[in-house]
Design an enzyme around this catalytic site. Structure first.
Site, PDB file in Angstrom:
ATOM      1  CG  ASP A 205      -1.866   1.137   1.288  1.00  0.00           C
ATOM      2  OD1 ASP A 205      -2.822   1.109   0.497  1.00  0.00           O
ATOM      3  OD2 ASP A 205      -1.669   2.068   2.095  1.00  0.00           O
ATOM      4  CD  GLU A 258      -2.157   2.477  -3.551  1.00  0.00           C
ATOM      5  OE1 GLU A 258      -3.230   3.045  -3.800  1.00  0.00           O
ATOM      6  OE2 GLU A 258      -1.554   2.635  -2.466  1.00  0.00           O
TER       7      GLU A 258
HETATM    8  C1  NOJ Z   1      -4.322   3.228  -0.712  1.00  0.00           C
HETATM    9  C2  NOJ Z   1      -5.512   2.363  -0.442  1.00  0.00           C
HETATM   10  O1  NOJ Z   1      -5.898   1.704  -1.614  1.00  0.00           O
HETATM   11  C3  NOJ Z   1      -6.587   3.277   0.095  1.00  0.00           C
HETATM   12  O2  NOJ Z   1      -7.837   2.638   0.182  1.00  0.00           O
HETATM   13  C4  NOJ Z   1      -6.138   3.814   1.417  1.00  0.00           C
HETATM   14  O3  NOJ Z   1      -7.080   4.765   1.887  1.00  0.00           O
HETATM   15  C5  NOJ Z   1      -4.776   4.504   1.316  1.00  0.00           C
HETATM   16  N1  NOJ Z   1      -3.835   3.771   0.527  1.00  0.00           N
HETATM   17  C6  NOJ Z   1      -4.165   4.701   2.687  1.00  0.00           C
HETATM   18  O4  NOJ Z   1      -3.757   3.462   3.210  1.00  0.00           O
END
Ligand code: NOJ
Length: 553
Positions: A205, A258
């Protein structure tokens, strides 16, 4: 083992997938009962959004304990069982790891709050004195991704305002200090904890945000200095360590980043051979429904990945963005967090037509593919959730200006003609945690199954062909000559043609049509339609000799 280079990965937002115990919230029991559905869809792996112990301030991206499952979803033993059962169905499991921050309920943060400024406990986070005469102002002017300041002031034991701490997201998600050795050690341990339980990989993430400039300077877009907290070079060393951990398993585990980075070359640095394996392609996800822009995205993606030997990924949706049926039915079809607003006019029929065409396009591109639960059903964004239902901090912290992301997280309709459409057991006592629209009866899995015109059957057919077709998945792409506004490329002896031109176009020479997202009009491809063609005898002459767009490698 390079299964991930061609994999189709199905994203399961557990709270909205299937409810096993009737409390209106999806859970692991629900997922287990629906594994045959996912297997039969024809995917290779499941990515689960965070399922750990959490106060659910940000949909579980506020993790209180990585080594236990939130009781609303199940138990650790059940997660282990789920991973094993999925594997029996031929499905690998990807878990979500959130290294940028933890929940404010995490033991490290509660210990930090209970400790003195300057303590070891506080040094795992970013605690700083404030500025201003009496420290009443935050240490700098960084802004949280969810709106408002990225700093929150603490209170000392005697109730007197104390230090501030950094949170790039909600105040309940304090940022970790990645310069601290405990933070590194702990995360490598967490990776191993899940790898040891059979997870085939992890989704990282906010992977570009972990490392901060310790001087915490103000943002200055004109400065040539690296950004104080985005895409800093020190990150690569962290991911090299993770790759070594992933590679130490007999079946090496996979790391998926991500990374919301606009520059494909900067992004490609994270998927060098000793770092992450793949990263989500957000350039593709945010692209407008325009042939030139999509082609540019495809070309730059493939070029940047080729440089480092990594496979590209293709993503049309996830739990953070407007569902494609709604987005692609609008006048402005690109996605941007900054401009996302509820109630912008959309034509759902046009959006669905384009979403189906986009799906076949994405399935045919070289690399791996992500499918976000419900996109195979053609679900639209639910745009009329009443504010009292909405949980997403993005909505609340924007003062209600941003609709938030819950409209893409509404529970899946499985069967029947009335809510909860088979999402919960028949005798469930509770409404679903987000209400489904009344009119979803025609979108259920049951209603779409065996209907050859349904979006579900289009996905099933497309994924089945993708699995069998040697030219699809990882590999090369060869652009074919095509009219303006048309994307046409060959993968082996299969051609994929998408018409974004607004008028019918003639199909290239082919032996037969394998699958199309809408009916063909004789030898013409209607607008907003993708077709897969068997080139057969036309494979070699489908692209004119010397075509400048042809790839030579
Ligand atoms: C990316 C995640 O996909 C999202 O849902 C989240 O709010 C943020 N990162 C913070 O962790």
């Amino acid at each position: 083992m390079t299964w991930w280079r061609s994999a189709v990965i199905y994203q399961v937002y557990v709270r909205s997938f299937a409810d096993g115990d009737g409390d209106g919230v999806g859970d692991l029991a629900g997922v287990r009962s629906r594994l045959p559905y996912v297997r039969d869809l024809g995917v290779d792996a499941l990515w689960f959004n965070p399922w750990y112990l959490s106060p659910w301030v940000d949909g579980g991206y506020d993790v209180a304990d990585y080594r236990s499952i939130d009781p609303v979803l199940g138990t650790l033993a059940e997660a282990e069982q789920l991973i094993a059962e999925a594997r029996e169905h031929g499905l690998r499991t990807i878990v979500d790891v959130v290294p940028n921050h933890v929940s404010d309920q995490h033991a490290w943060f509660t210990a930090a709050l209970a400790s003195e400024p300057g303590s070891e406990e506080r040094s795992r986070f970013w605690f700083r004195p404030g500025t201003g005469v009496s420290c009443e102002l935050p240490p700098n002017e960084w802004v949280s991704h969810f709106g408002g300041p990225a700093w929150t002031r603490t209170k000392d034991a005697d109730g007197v305002p104390g230090e501030w701490y950094l949170h790039l997201f909600a105040p309940e998600q304090p940022d970790l200090n990645w310069d601290h050795p405990d933070v590194r050690r702990e995360h490598e341990d967490v990776l191993r904890f899940w790898f040891d339980r059979g997870a085939a990989g992890i989704r990282v993430d906010s992977a570009a945000l972990l490392v901060k400039d310790p001087d915490l300077p103000e943002l200055d877009p004109a400065s040539p200095a690296p950004h104080p907290y985005v895409d800093r070079d020190e990150l690569h060393d962290i991911y090299r360590g993770w790759r070594a951990a992933a590679d130490s398993y007999p079946e090496p585990r996979v790391l998926i980043g991500e990374l919301w980075l606009p520059d494909p070359d900067r992004m490609a640095r994270y998927v060098r051979p000793d770092e992450l394996h793949t990263a989500f392609n957000f350039d593709f996800l945010t692209s407008p429904w325009e042939a030139d822009r999509l082609r540019e995205c495809i070309d730059s993606t493939l070029a940047a990945h080729r440089e480092v030997g990594a496979p590209a990924t293709w993503v049309l949706a996830n739990h953070d963005v407007t569902r494609q049926v709604t987005r692609l039915g609008r006048a402005a079809t690109s996605f941007a967090f900054e401009t996302k607003r509820a109630g912008v006019a959309t034509d759902p029929a046009l959006g669905l037509r384009r979403a189906r065409a986009a799906a076949l396009l994405a399935m045919a591109l070289p690399g791996s593919l992500y499918v976000y639960q419900g996109e195979e059903l053609g679900l639209p964004e639910v745009e009329n959730l009443q504010p009292h239902w909405i949980q997403d901090p993005m909505h609340h912290r924007s003062g209600g200006v941003d609709p938030g992301r819950d409209g893409a997280r509404v529970p899946i309709p499985w069967s029947g003609s009335r809510r909860p459409f088979g999402f919960s057991p028949d005798d469930a006592a509770w409404p679903t945690w987000l209400p489904q629209p009344d009119g979803w009866a025609s979108l259920t899995v049951e209603a779409q199954t065996a209907d050859p015109d349904s979006t579900l059957e289009l996905y099933r057919s497309g994924l089945a062909i993708r699995r069998q077709e040697p030219g699809l998945g990882d590999g090369e792409l060869r652009w074919l000559d095509s009219a303006t506004g048309v994307l046409a490329f060959a993968r082996g002896s299969l051609a994929c043609v998408t018409n974004l031109s607004g008028r019918p176009v003639r199909l290239p020479a082919h032996d037969r049509a394998l699958l199309s997202s809408a009916p063909l009009a004789g030898d013409r491809l209607p607008p907003d339609t993708t077709v897969w063609l068997r080139l057969g005898t036309h494979t070699d002459n489908a692209a004119p000799a010397g075509d400048a767009t042809q790839r030579s490698d």
